[in-house]
Design a protein around this motif. Structure first.
Motif, PDB file in Angstrom:
ATOM      1  N   MET B   1      17.456 -20.379  -2.327  1.00  0.00           N
ATOM      2  CA  MET B   1      16.300 -19.486  -2.502  1.00  0.00           C
ATOM      3  C   MET B   1      16.686 -18.362  -3.460  1.00  0.00           C
ATOM      4  N   LEU B   2      15.797 -18.052  -4.380  1.00  0.00           N
ATOM      5  CA  LEU B   2      16.050 -16.947  -5.304  1.00  0.00           C
ATOM      6  C   LEU B   2      14.953 -15.902  -5.135  1.00  0.00           C
ATOM      7  N   ALA B   3      15.351 -14.656  -4.818  1.00  0.00           N
ATOM      8  CA  ALA B   3      14.387 -13.558  -4.704  1.00  0.00           C
ATOM      9  C   ALA B   3      14.397 -12.774  -6.012  1.00  0.00           C
ATOM     10  N   LYS B   4      13.221 -12.618  -6.617  1.00  0.00           N
ATOM     11  CA  LYS B   4      13.086 -11.813  -7.836  1.00  0.00           C
ATOM     12  C   LYS B   4      12.375 -10.525  -7.462  1.00  0.00           C
ATOM     13  N   ILE B   5      13.100  -9.411  -7.605  1.00  0.00           N
ATOM     14  CA  ILE B   5      12.637  -8.138  -7.055  1.00  0.00           C
ATOM     15  C   ILE B   5      12.433  -7.121  -8.175  1.00  0.00           C
ATOM     16  N   HIS B   6      11.270  -6.472  -8.189  1.00  0.00           N
ATOM     17  CA  HIS B   6      11.001  -5.376  -9.126  1.00  0.00           C
ATOM     18  C   HIS B   6      10.930  -4.076  -8.345  1.00  0.00           C
ATOM     19  N   VAL B   7      11.693  -3.072  -8.800  1.00  0.00           N
ATOM     20  CA  VAL B   7      11.651  -1.748  -8.175  1.00  0.00           C
ATOM     21  C   VAL B   7      11.187  -0.757  -9.238  1.00  0.00           C
ATOM     22  N   THR B   8      10.080  -0.076  -8.980  1.00  0.00           N
ATOM     23  CA  THR B   8       9.524   0.863  -9.974  1.00  0.00           C
ATOM     24  C   THR B   8       9.181   2.185  -9.300  1.00  0.00           C
ATOM     25  N   PHE B   9       9.127   3.244 -10.084  1.00  0.00           N
ATOM     26  CA  PHE B   9       8.732   4.537  -9.542  1.00  0.00           C
ATOM     27  C   PHE B   9       7.273   4.507  -9.112  1.00  0.00           C
ATOM     28  N   LYS B  10       6.978   5.181  -8.013  1.00  0.00           N
ATOM     29  CA  LYS B  10       5.581   5.363  -7.625  1.00  0.00           C
ATOM     30  C   LYS B  10       4.890   6.241  -8.661  1.00  0.00           C
ATOM     31  N   SER B  11       3.585   6.050  -8.812  1.00  0.00           N
ATOM     32  CA  SER B  11       2.882   6.828  -9.833  1.00  0.00           C
ATOM     33  C   SER B  11       2.907   8.304  -9.445  1.00  0.00           C
ATOM     34  N   GLY B  12       3.138   9.157 -10.417  1.00  0.00           N
ATOM     35  CA  GLY B  12       3.236  10.585 -10.162  1.00  0.00           C
ATOM     36  C   GLY B  12       4.673  11.071 -10.048  1.00  0.00           C
ATOM     37  N   VAL B  13       5.606  10.141  -9.864  1.00  0.00           N
ATOM     38  CA  VAL B  13       7.018  10.520  -9.790  1.00  0.00           C
ATOM     39  C   VAL B  13       7.584  10.633 -11.207  1.00  0.00           C
ATOM     40  N   LEU B  14       8.324  11.695 -11.454  1.00  0.00           N
ATOM     41  CA  LEU B  14       8.908  11.927 -12.775  1.00  0.00           C
ATOM     42  C   LEU B  14       9.891  10.799 -13.120  1.00  0.00           C
ATOM     43  N   ASP B  15       9.787  10.277 -14.344  1.00  0.00           N
ATOM     44  CA  ASP B  15      10.643   9.176 -14.801  1.00  0.00           C
ATOM     45  C   ASP B  15      11.340   9.615 -16.090  1.00  0.00           C
ATOM     46  N   PRO B  16      12.401  10.412 -15.974  1.00  0.00           N
ATOM     47  CA  PRO B  16      13.039  10.985 -17.166  1.00  0.00           C
ATOM     48  C   PRO B  16      13.632   9.928 -18.094  1.00  0.00           C
ATOM     49  N   TYR B  41      15.253  -4.534 -12.096  1.00  0.00           N
ATOM     50  CA  TYR B  41      14.895  -5.921 -11.828  1.00  0.00           C
ATOM     51  C   TYR B  41      16.116  -6.613 -11.236  1.00  0.00           C
ATOM     52  N   LEU B  42      15.986  -7.129 -10.040  1.00  0.00           N
ATOM     53  CA  LEU B  42      17.107  -7.784  -9.365  1.00  0.00           C
ATOM     54  C   LEU B  42      16.791  -9.242  -9.070  1.00  0.00           C
ATOM     55  N   GLU B  43      17.792 -10.064  -9.220  1.00  0.00           N
ATOM     56  CA  GLU B  43      17.699 -11.438  -8.741  1.00  0.00           C
ATOM     57  C   GLU B  43      18.750 -11.611  -7.661  1.00  0.00           C
ATOM     58  N   VAL B  44      18.295 -11.981  -6.462  1.00  0.00           N
ATOM     59  CA  VAL B  44      19.202 -12.119  -5.315  1.00  0.00           C
ATOM     60  C   VAL B  44      19.188 -13.573  -4.855  1.00  0.00           C
ATOM     61  N   LEU B  65      18.291  -0.635   1.165  1.00  0.00           N
ATOM     62  CA  LEU B  65      19.251  -0.388   0.096  1.00  0.00           C
ATOM     63  C   LEU B  65      18.670  -0.388  -1.316  1.00  0.00           C
ATOM     64  N   LEU B  66      17.820  -1.363  -1.612  1.00  0.00           N
ATOM     65  CA  LEU B  66      17.495  -1.605  -3.020  1.00  0.00           C
ATOM     66  C   LEU B  66      16.480  -0.612  -3.587  1.00  0.00           C
ATOM     67  N   ALA B  67      15.613  -0.086  -2.741  1.00  0.00           N
ATOM     68  CA  ALA B  67      14.614   0.878  -3.216  1.00  0.00           C
ATOM     69  C   ALA B  67      14.697   2.151  -2.394  1.00  0.00           C
ATOM     70  N   ASN B  68      14.453   3.265  -3.029  1.00  0.00           N
ATOM     71  CA  ASN B  68      14.270   4.523  -2.310  1.00  0.00           C
ATOM     72  C   ASN B  68      12.770   4.668  -2.105  1.00  0.00           C
ATOM     73  N   THR B  69      12.299   4.298  -0.904  1.00  0.00           N
ATOM     74  CA  THR B  69      10.857   4.143  -0.720  1.00  0.00           C
ATOM     75  C   THR B  69      10.089   5.467  -0.698  1.00  0.00           C
ATOM     76  N   VAL B  70      10.814   6.581  -0.739  1.00  0.00           N
ATOM     77  CA  VAL B  70      10.125   7.864  -0.874  1.00  0.00           C
ATOM     78  C   VAL B  70       9.516   7.968  -2.279  1.00  0.00           C
ATOM     79  N   ILE B  71      10.253   7.515  -3.279  1.00  0.00           N
ATOM     80  CA  ILE B  71       9.792   7.659  -4.664  1.00  0.00           C
ATOM     81  C   ILE B  71       9.603   6.336  -5.401  1.00  0.00           C
ATOM     82  N   GLU B  72      10.071   5.234  -4.800  1.00  0.00           N
ATOM     83  CA  GLU B  72       9.971   3.948  -5.489  1.00  0.00           C
ATOM     84  C   GLU B  72       9.182   2.943  -4.659  1.00  0.00           C
ATOM     85  N   SER B  73       8.496   2.051  -5.356  1.00  0.00           N
ATOM     86  CA  SER B  73       7.872   0.926  -4.669  1.00  0.00           C
ATOM     87  C   SER B  73       8.527  -0.361  -5.168  1.00  0.00           C
TER      88      SER B  73
END
Lengths: 82, 82
Positions: B1-16, B41-44, B65-73
């Motif tokens: 099984m291959l998991a393809k994971i995208h982790v992105t900032f939630k809208s409104g969070v600063l992305d320097p 982008y992770l492949e597990v 581990l993979l996302a900081n769900t306070v600021i990332e989805s």
């Protein structure tokens, strides 16, 4: 136009961040994890150019800045916005 | 099984980092660029568990581990391997 770009290491290139995540997941008890690769995912909003132009421009962005093509490969898709 | 994971900032969070890439692209003459967001982008690779189990396990990995769900989805898909 929205370009969705994936940048990943070419196979055979050392991925120390991926290895670190792999070990961290194993340490947390996720023993089913056999390997991890870590790449970048970019969304680039483009304005005022056609899809045909965008194809070439995004390739140019990847070659010049977004990917180190010696060790990384990239792929992208274009989606209409509005 | 291959998991393809995208982790992105939630809208409104600063992305320097995204802002830095945006400015760099403009400086290189890519004036059609209106905005950039930079994510992970992770492949597990997973072994010895069913797709149903994997659904829950990958969600747990992201939350722990993979996302900081306070600021990332995150979002993921599962693909069969072999």
């Amino acid at each position: 136009m929205l370009a969705k770009i994936h940048v990943t290491f070419k196979s055979g290139v050392l991925d120390p961040q991926g290895k670190a995540v792999h070990h961290a997941l194993n340490d947390l008890g996720f023993n089913e994890v056999r390997g991890v690769t870590l790449g970048k995912y970019l969304e680039v909003r483009l304005d005022g150019i056609s899809e045909t132009e965008a194809q070439g421009r995004v390739r140019e962005m990847c070659d010049k800045l977004l990917a180190n093509t010696v060790i990384e490969s990239y792929r992208y898709t274009l989606e209409p916005t509005d």
